[in-house]
Write a protein that holds these residues in place. Structure first.
Motif, PDB file in Angstrom:
ATOM      1  N   GLU A 106      -0.456   1.592   1.065  1.00  0.00           N
ATOM      2  CA  GLU A 106      -0.611   3.036   0.899  1.00  0.00           C
ATOM      3  C   GLU A 106      -1.168   3.666   2.172  1.00  0.00           C
ATOM      4  N   PHE A 107      -2.124   3.000   2.799  1.00  0.00           N
ATOM      5  CA  PHE A 107      -2.606   3.496   4.093  1.00  0.00           C
ATOM      6  C   PHE A 107      -1.479   3.489   5.120  1.00  0.00           C
TER       7      PHE A 107
ATOM      8  N   CYS B  53      -4.981  20.149   4.375  1.00  0.00           N
ATOM      9  CA  CYS B  53      -4.375  19.555   3.190  1.00  0.00           C
ATOM     10  C   CYS B  53      -5.305  18.460   2.669  1.00  0.00           C
ATOM     11  N   SER B  54      -5.004  17.949   1.481  1.00  0.00           N
ATOM     12  CA  SER B  54      -5.907  16.956   0.888  1.00  0.00           C
ATOM     13  C   SER B  54      -5.226  16.241  -0.257  1.00  0.00           C
ATOM     14  N   ASP B  55      -5.831  15.107  -0.667  1.00  0.00           N
ATOM     15  CA  ASP B  55      -5.451  14.382  -1.883  1.00  0.00           C
ATOM     16  C   ASP B  55      -3.946  14.150  -1.949  1.00  0.00           C
ATOM     17  N   VAL B  56      -3.425  13.524  -0.895  1.00  0.00           N
ATOM     18  CA  VAL B  56      -1.975  13.306  -0.818  1.00  0.00           C
ATOM     19  C   VAL B  56      -1.531  12.078  -1.610  1.00  0.00           C
ATOM     20  N   HIS B  57      -2.425  11.145  -1.881  1.00  0.00           N
ATOM     21  CA  HIS B  57      -2.225  10.039  -2.828  1.00  0.00           C
ATOM     22  C   HIS B  57      -0.885   9.309  -2.648  1.00  0.00           C
ATOM     23  N   ILE B  58      -0.659   8.784  -1.460  1.00  0.00           N
ATOM     24  CA  ILE B  58       0.498   7.917  -1.245  1.00  0.00           C
ATOM     25  C   ILE B  58       0.364   6.725  -2.195  1.00  0.00           C
ATOM     26  N   THR B  59       1.411   6.439  -2.977  1.00  0.00           N
ATOM     27  CA  THR B  59       1.296   5.483  -4.080  1.00  0.00           C
ATOM     28  C   THR B  59       2.330   4.373  -3.960  1.00  0.00           C
ATOM     29  N   GLU B  60       1.851   3.148  -3.925  1.00  0.00           N
ATOM     30  CA  GLU B  60       2.745   1.980  -3.907  1.00  0.00           C
ATOM     31  C   GLU B  60       3.295   1.689  -5.299  1.00  0.00           C
ATOM     32  N   ASP B  61       4.238   0.765  -5.351  1.00  0.00           N
ATOM     33  CA  ASP B  61       4.765   0.265  -6.618  1.00  0.00           C
ATOM     34  C   ASP B  61       3.807  -0.817  -7.121  1.00  0.00           C
ATOM     35  N   TYR B  62       3.006  -0.484  -8.110  1.00  0.00           N
ATOM     36  CA  TYR B  62       1.973  -1.401  -8.579  1.00  0.00           C
ATOM     37  C   TYR B  62       2.533  -2.540  -9.421  1.00  0.00           C
ATOM     38  N   THR B  63       3.770  -2.433  -9.846  1.00  0.00           N
ATOM     39  CA  THR B  63       4.355  -3.501 -10.660  1.00  0.00           C
ATOM     40  C   THR B  63       4.632  -4.760  -9.853  1.00  0.00           C
TER      41      THR B  63
ATOM     42  N   ALA C 240     -10.967   2.782   8.010  1.00  0.00           N
ATOM     43  CA  ALA C 240     -11.186   2.786   9.455  1.00  0.00           C
ATOM     44  C   ALA C 240     -10.198   1.883  10.173  1.00  0.00           C
ATOM     45  N   ARG C 241      -9.753   0.811   9.508  1.00  0.00           N
ATOM     46  CA  ARG C 241      -8.780  -0.069  10.142  1.00  0.00           C
ATOM     47  C   ARG C 241      -7.464   0.650  10.400  1.00  0.00           C
ATOM     48  N   HIS C 242      -7.123   1.582   9.542  1.00  0.00           N
ATOM     49  CA  HIS C 242      -5.872   2.315   9.698  1.00  0.00           C
ATOM     50  C   HIS C 242      -6.048   3.643  10.429  1.00  0.00           C
ATOM     51  N   PHE C 243      -7.239   4.254  10.318  1.00  0.00           N
ATOM     52  CA  PHE C 243      -7.426   5.598  10.871  1.00  0.00           C
ATOM     53  C   PHE C 243      -8.673   5.724  11.746  1.00  0.00           C
TER      54      PHE C 243
ATOM     55  N   GLY D 234       1.673   3.838   4.509  1.00  0.00           N
ATOM     56  CA  GLY D 234       2.574   4.927   4.174  1.00  0.00           C
ATOM     57  C   GLY D 234       2.051   6.277   4.617  1.00  0.00           C
ATOM     58  N   ALA D 235       0.741   6.486   4.481  1.00  0.00           N
ATOM     59  CA  ALA D 235       0.143   7.748   4.933  1.00  0.00           C
ATOM     60  C   ALA D 235       0.246   7.882   6.439  1.00  0.00           C
ATOM     61  N   ARG D 236      -0.024   6.791   7.135  1.00  0.00           N
ATOM     62  CA  ARG D 236       0.051   6.832   8.600  1.00  0.00           C
ATOM     63  C   ARG D 236       1.472   7.121   9.066  1.00  0.00           C
ATOM     64  N   LYS D 237       2.451   6.511   8.407  1.00  0.00           N
ATOM     65  CA  LYS D 237       3.845   6.743   8.764  1.00  0.00           C
ATOM     66  C   LYS D 237       4.240   8.186   8.491  1.00  0.00           C
ATOM     67  N   ALA D 238       3.810   8.748   7.361  1.00  0.00           N
ATOM     68  CA  ALA D 238       4.164  10.124   7.015  1.00  0.00           C
ATOM     69  C   ALA D 238       3.554  11.125   7.986  1.00  0.00           C
ATOM     70  N   LEU D 239       2.375  10.827   8.495  1.00  0.00           N
ATOM     71  CA  LEU D 239       1.732  11.720   9.463  1.00  0.00           C
ATOM     72  C   LEU D 239       2.379  11.652  10.840  1.00  0.00           C
ATOM     73  N   GLY D 240       3.065  10.563  11.129  1.00  0.00           N
ATOM     74  CA  GLY D 240       3.760  10.429  12.407  1.00  0.00           C
ATOM     75  C   GLY D 240       2.787  10.390  13.577  1.00  0.00           C
ATOM     76  N   PRO D 241       3.157  10.984  14.711  1.00  0.00           N
ATOM     77  CA  PRO D 241       2.307  10.941  15.902  1.00  0.00           C
ATOM     78  C   PRO D 241       0.922  11.550  15.702  1.00  0.00           C
ATOM     79  N   LEU D 242       0.766  12.451  14.735  1.00  0.00           N
ATOM     80  CA  LEU D 242      -0.556  13.041  14.511  1.00  0.00           C
ATOM     81  C   LEU D 242      -1.598  11.985  14.159  1.00  0.00           C
ATOM     82  N   ALA D 243      -1.160  10.919  13.507  1.00  0.00           N
ATOM     83  CA  ALA D 243      -2.091   9.871  13.085  1.00  0.00           C
ATOM     84  C   ALA D 243      -2.707   9.137  14.264  1.00  0.00           C
TER      85      ALA D 243
END
Length: 284
Positions: free
Chosen positions: A79-80, A6-16, A118-121, A82-91
């Motif tokens: 956003e990093f 998979c690719s380009d999952v673009h976890i997006t924060e609330d920029y406001t 690198a700090r997150h992954f 959020g991506a780590r959380k969505a991946l769960g144990p795989l991360a």
């Protein structure tokens, strides 16, 4: 053996919730795309979709999940997270997951200085054959079972302007990859090379000069035939070019979490060769 790509999952924060000063000028342009361009809406469910892809990977009993970059919208820490959380144990498990950064994951000079990806992954950048690393942790190698190896390359560079998100692997990494491919420990293994930028577009041609992989031809020359595959993202289209005698299989994962275009590849490896792949839509 089976691999999910998979690719380009673009976890997006609330920029406001961020000040313009905190976001920085590069993200000011991004705000137009997020709002008027509808990008934030298209990726509103991205964490949920990525989690569904992970669940599908478990149901397909895949051996490894590969994510070829752009985990984030514009490289914010949240956003990093959020991506780590969505991946769960795989991360946390390099035996089961490999990830390379995309241009959106190094979108600002601050994200590069902080080495935010690198700090997150960083736990997924460890290599089973570290002697071939030439640029930081790249290329990294993951020996998967007895029939396959996953190789991660870095193609993301600091773009002079947001409109120039081209990629380049560089001579050092290409030299490391060439030496790696001569290692007897890869004999009899299919080699799945992961890079963010696309060596070829849907039509089989080089991508645009300001968007493409500058040293694509040099990469493809190292990987002739069905033993090899290049897995990439960056181009938000899902497509597959089968291997030829002088070129590897090419799998473009598209944007796996974009509303209306959700999906990923299940890639099959048998007898030390890549035998093809099937596109799938996550069960949401």
């Amino acid at each position: 053996m089976r691999f999910v790509h998979c690719s380009d999952v673009h976890i997006t924060e609330d920029y406001t919730k961020y000040s313009l000063l905190r976001l920085g000028w590069r993200r000011w342009f991004a705000l137009v795309e997020l709002t008027l361009g509808g990008r934030a809406k298209r990726y509103l469910r991205a964490p949920e979709v990525l989690s569904a892809i992970v669940r599908d990977a478990e149901s397909h009993r895949v051996d490894h999940l590969i994510l070829s970059g752009d985990l984030t919208a514009y490289a914010l820490d949240g956003e990093f997270d959020g991506a780590r959380k969505a991946l769960g144990p795989l991360a946390e498990d390099p035996r089961r997951c490999s990830i390379v950064p995309g241009n959106h994951d190094v979108f600002t000079p601050g994200s590069i200085r902080a080495d935010r990806f690198a700090r997150h992954f960083g736990q997924l950048l460890k290599s089973d054959l570290p002697e071939y690393q030439r640029e930081g942790p790249y290329p990294f190698v993951r020996l998967v079972g007895t029939e396959a190896a996953v190789v991660g390359l870095l193609s993301t560079r600091r773009a002079p302007l947001p409109a120039f998100p081209y990629g380049e692997i560089g001579e050092a990494q290409l030299g490391g990859l060439a030496a790696l491919l001569r290692d007897s420990r890869l004999d009899g293994r299919a080699v799945l090379v992961t890079v963010h930028h696309a060596p070829r577009n849907r039509k089989g041609r080089p991508d645009r000069w300001n968007h493409g992989l500058r040293d694509a031809d040099a990469l493809l020359r190292l990987l002739p035939g069905p033993r090899f595959a290049v897995l990439h993202g960056h181009i938000h289209e899902r497509y597959y070019h089968p291997a030829t005698a002088d070129r590897p299989h090419l799998f473009g994962a598209g944007s796996s979490t974009e509303a209306g275009h959700e999906g990923y590849w299940v890639i099959e490896v048998a007898d030390g060769k890549v035998v093809g792949g099937q596109p799938h839509t996550p069960a949401l």
